[in-house]
Scaffold this motif. Structure first.
Motif, PDB file in Angstrom:
ATOM      1  N   LEU A 107       0.970  -8.463  -2.863  1.00 42.49           N
ATOM      2  CA  LEU A 107       2.260  -8.564  -3.008  1.00 42.49           C
ATOM      3  C   LEU A 107       2.922  -9.696  -2.171  1.00 42.49           C
ATOM      4  N   CYS A 108       4.109 -10.181  -2.519  1.00 41.22           N
ATOM      5  CA  CYS A 108       4.756 -11.278  -1.588  1.00 41.22           C
ATOM      6  C   CYS A 108       4.603 -10.823  -0.263  1.00 41.22           C
ATOM      7  N   SER A 109       4.428 -11.943   0.713  1.00 41.26           N
ATOM      8  CA  SER A 109       4.295 -11.672   2.260  1.00 41.26           C
ATOM      9  C   SER A 109       5.569 -11.229   2.666  1.00 41.26           C
ATOM     10  N   GLY A 110       5.922 -10.060   3.290  1.00 40.10           N
ATOM     11  CA  GLY A 110       6.999  -9.545   3.830  1.00 40.10           C
ATOM     12  C   GLY A 110       7.689  -8.430   2.795  1.00 40.10           C
ATOM     13  N   CYS A 111       7.089  -8.345   1.660  1.00 44.38           N
ATOM     14  CA  CYS A 111       7.778  -7.184   0.769  1.00 44.38           C
ATOM     15  C   CYS A 111       7.781  -6.084   1.478  1.00 44.38           C
ATOM     16  N   GLY A 112       8.831  -5.270   1.213  1.00 44.76           N
ATOM     17  CA  GLY A 112       8.980  -3.691   1.869  1.00 44.76           C
ATOM     18  C   GLY A 112       8.105  -2.690   1.373  1.00 44.76           C
ATOM     19  N   GLY A 151       4.558  -1.394 -11.794  1.00 45.61           N
ATOM     20  CA  GLY A 151       5.515  -2.370 -10.911  1.00 45.61           C
ATOM     21  C   GLY A 151       4.718  -2.643  -9.667  1.00 45.61           C
ATOM     22  N   CYS A 152       5.329  -3.579  -9.123  1.00 50.01           N
ATOM     23  CA  CYS A 152       4.865  -4.074  -7.683  1.00 50.01           C
ATOM     24  C   CYS A 152       4.605  -2.790  -6.921  1.00 50.01           C
ATOM     25  N   SER A 153       5.667  -1.781  -6.855  1.00 54.42           N
ATOM     26  CA  SER A 153       5.641  -0.591  -5.893  1.00 54.42           C
ATOM     27  C   SER A 153       4.432   0.268  -6.503  1.00 54.42           C
ATOM     28  N   ASN A 192      12.552   1.595  -3.360  1.00 52.70           N
ATOM     29  CA  ASN A 192      13.579   1.340  -4.173  1.00 52.70           C
ATOM     30  C   ASN A 192      14.321  -0.167  -3.822  1.00 52.70           C
ATOM     31  N   ASN A 193      14.195  -1.020  -4.579  1.00 51.07           N
ATOM     32  CA  ASN A 193      14.734  -2.265  -4.368  1.00 51.07           C
ATOM     33  C   ASN A 193      15.828  -2.869  -5.070  1.00 51.07           C
ATOM     34  N   GLY A 194      16.298  -1.916  -5.950  1.00 47.06           N
ATOM     35  CA  GLY A 194      17.337  -2.332  -7.121  1.00 47.06           C
ATOM     36  C   GLY A 194      17.016  -3.447  -7.910  1.00 47.06           C
ATOM     37  N   PRO A 224      13.433  -3.711   0.466  1.00 51.28           N
ATOM     38  CA  PRO A 224      13.762  -4.933  -0.107  1.00 51.28           C
ATOM     39  C   PRO A 224      12.708  -5.705  -0.768  1.00 51.28           C
ATOM     40  N   CYS A 225      13.352  -6.121  -1.939  1.00 51.92           N
ATOM     41  CA  CYS A 225      12.303  -7.283  -2.713  1.00 51.92           C
ATOM     42  C   CYS A 225      12.839  -8.697  -2.278  1.00 51.92           C
ATOM     43  N   ILE A 226      12.022  -9.133  -1.370  1.00 55.90           N
ATOM     44  CA  ILE A 226      12.223 -10.505  -0.740  1.00 55.90           C
ATOM     45  C   ILE A 226      12.596 -11.576  -1.719  1.00 55.90           C
ATOM     46  N   THR A 227      11.816 -11.660  -2.859  1.00 57.88           N
ATOM     47  CA  THR A 227      12.010 -12.620  -3.703  1.00 57.88           C
ATOM     48  C   THR A 227      13.038 -12.711  -4.429  1.00 57.88           C
ATOM     49  N   PHE A 228      13.496 -11.497  -5.047  1.00 55.54           N
ATOM     50  CA  PHE A 228      14.364 -11.331  -6.117  1.00 55.54           C
ATOM     51  C   PHE A 228      15.782 -10.490  -5.517  1.00 55.54           C
TER      52      PHE A 228
HETATM   53  S1  SF4 Z   1       8.458  -9.667  -6.441  1.00 58.94           S
HETATM   54 FE1  SF4 Z   1       9.693  -8.332  -4.750  1.00 58.94          FE
HETATM   55  S2  SF4 Z   1       8.969  -6.302  -5.126  1.00 58.94           S
HETATM   56 FE2  SF4 Z   1       7.207  -7.639  -5.922  1.00 58.94          FE
HETATM   57  S3  SF4 Z   1       5.917  -8.140  -4.387  1.00 58.94           S
HETATM   58 FE3  SF4 Z   1       7.522  -9.915  -4.375  1.00 58.94          FE
HETATM   59  S4  SF4 Z   1       8.938  -9.129  -2.919  1.00 58.94           S
HETATM   60 FE4  SF4 Z   1       7.688  -7.342  -3.519  1.00 58.94          FE
END
Ligand code: SF4
Ligand SMILES: Cc1ncc(C[n+]2csc(CCOP(=O)(O)OP(=O)(O)O)c2C)c(N)n1
Length: 351
Positions: A32-37, A66-68, A138-140, A217-221
């Motif tokens: 996952l993106c570095s820092g993703c909740g 999903g990422c989750s 839950n990142n909305g 939090p989705c730090i990317t979107f």
């Molecule tokens: S796109 Fe958003 S939810 Fe998916 S891994 Fe990256 S930060 Fe996490």
């Protein structure tokens, strides 16, 4: 289930009651993106599973898409795992837990996976009261498919690619309480201690489905200041209903009375949750109060966290369906097949 820790093992690593050090509870490296909740939550699952000495081979990890839903790959390598279809994790888990009631299901879903495509499955799982821990990261937004609004996105929220969200959000905790779920909690991925304590409580809950909705939090979107699912909003606006301390059945009982009055909630396995109230007279056993509190919070865009509702009074699916004590997966063919006389009777009734 207990949290006691043994003497250090080889190399000085602490061992839990099963003789495992914490690395035995890890998963594969995250993609996952570095820092993703979601990664913070996976770390807390590892910590709690080790601390509670969960037997890895008795855990089944399930998820949707999903990422989750990729998260279960990042914890408990030595457990059973099944990544299902988008929104279909509830029916998959129902089948697994019905076939083997001795398994502890730890299931991870997203707000899109649960609140959009999977909403029907979510409601029926809760109605059936399938014993499992259901974690919603839950990142909305839909993270994996690049930031479209999900059903929990804030009304009026603007996103660079998705535009303006004109629709009101679905509150997945309110949906859970409305569907009769007996353990409903909300937390924030940036609040590691609260996530850990609620996870321990959810894993000890014996009343059926335990829902833990974690703002992640989705730090990317979706990490903009105006989003209620961002790190900055979570840090600035989190309103804890209570300070929660989970106490293992065999563990040392420590309650800090000086901080205020304490309410004890006892689980079926003898463990206890102690809620230290911070001025707010919140009673998580009052269903109507929980619904009003969530309603008020939603109207004010407030972000309340803690154990929202608890009730161990409902029948779990195994009791409702009168399922035998031995896990179905362990029954032999003779025990599973109806006797000759029963089949003869059915045939006779059809004549
Ligand atoms: S796109 Fe958003 S939810 Fe998916 S891994 Fe990256 S930060 Fe996490
Ligand atoms: C039937 C079906 N429809 C749509 C998709 C595409 N899809 C994959 S993941 C996803 C959304 C995931 O969002 P969420 O559950 O919120 O998880 P996140 O990635 O944000 O953690 C969608 C729409 C799919 N895989 N299957």
């Amino acid at each position: 289930m207990t949290a006691a820790v043994k003497e250090p093992g080889a190399g000085g690593a602490k061992l839990n009651l099963l003789g495992f050090d914490r690395t035995e509870y890890k998963g594969k490296p995250s993609t996952l993106c570095s820092g993703c909740g979601h990664d913070s939550i996976a770390s807390q699952i590892i910590a709690v599973a080790w601390e509670l000495s969960l037997e890895p081979h008795r855990v089944i990890k399930t998820s949707g898409i999903g990422c989750s839903s990729k998260s279960p790959a990042y914890f408990l390598n030595r457990s059973h795992g099944f990544n299902s279809l988008h929104g279909r994790m509830p029916s998959l888990t129902t089948g697994a837990v019905l076939a083997n009631k001795d398994l502890q299901a730890i299931s991870v879903s997203g707000d899109g996976d649960t609140g959009s495509i999977g909403l029907g499955q979510y409601k029926h799982l809760l109605r059936r009261n399938v014993p499992m821990v259901y974690i919603i990261e839950n990142n909305g937004v839909y993270g994996l498919t690049k930031g479209q609004f999900s059903a929990t996105a804030d009304e009026g929220q603007k996103l660079k690619y998705a535009g303006v969200n004109e629709l009101p959000p679905i509150d997945l905790c309110l949906e859970a309480i409305a569907s009769g779920c007996g353990f409903v909690a909300r937390s924030f991925a940036g609040d590691a201690k609260q996530v850990r304590e609620l996870l321990k409580a959810a894993l000890s809950y014996k009343g059926g489905t335990a829902v833990l909705d974690i703002i992640s939090p989705c730090i990317t979107f979706n990490n903009h200041e105006e989003s209620t699912k961002s790190y900055s909003y979570g840090k600035a606006n989190e309103e804890r209903l209570h300070d929660i301390s989970f106490i293992e059945p065999q563990g040392e009982i420590v309650v800090d009375y000086e901080e205020g009055t304490a309410r004890e909630v006892r689980m079926h396995d003898g463990s206890t949750i102690v809620l230290r109230k911070l001025g707010d007279d919140y009673n998580p056993q009052d269903r109507n109060a929980a619904i009003s509190k969530l309603d008020e919070a939603q109207a004010k865009q407030e972000f309340i966290t803690g154990l929202l509702y608890i009730n161990e009074g409902r029948k779990r699916i195994h009791e409702a369906l009168h399922i035998v004590d031995t896990p179905l997966a362990e029954l032999n063919e003779a025990q599973l097949r109806p006797p000759r006389e029963a089949l003869d009777k059915i045939m006779a009734d059809m004549n």
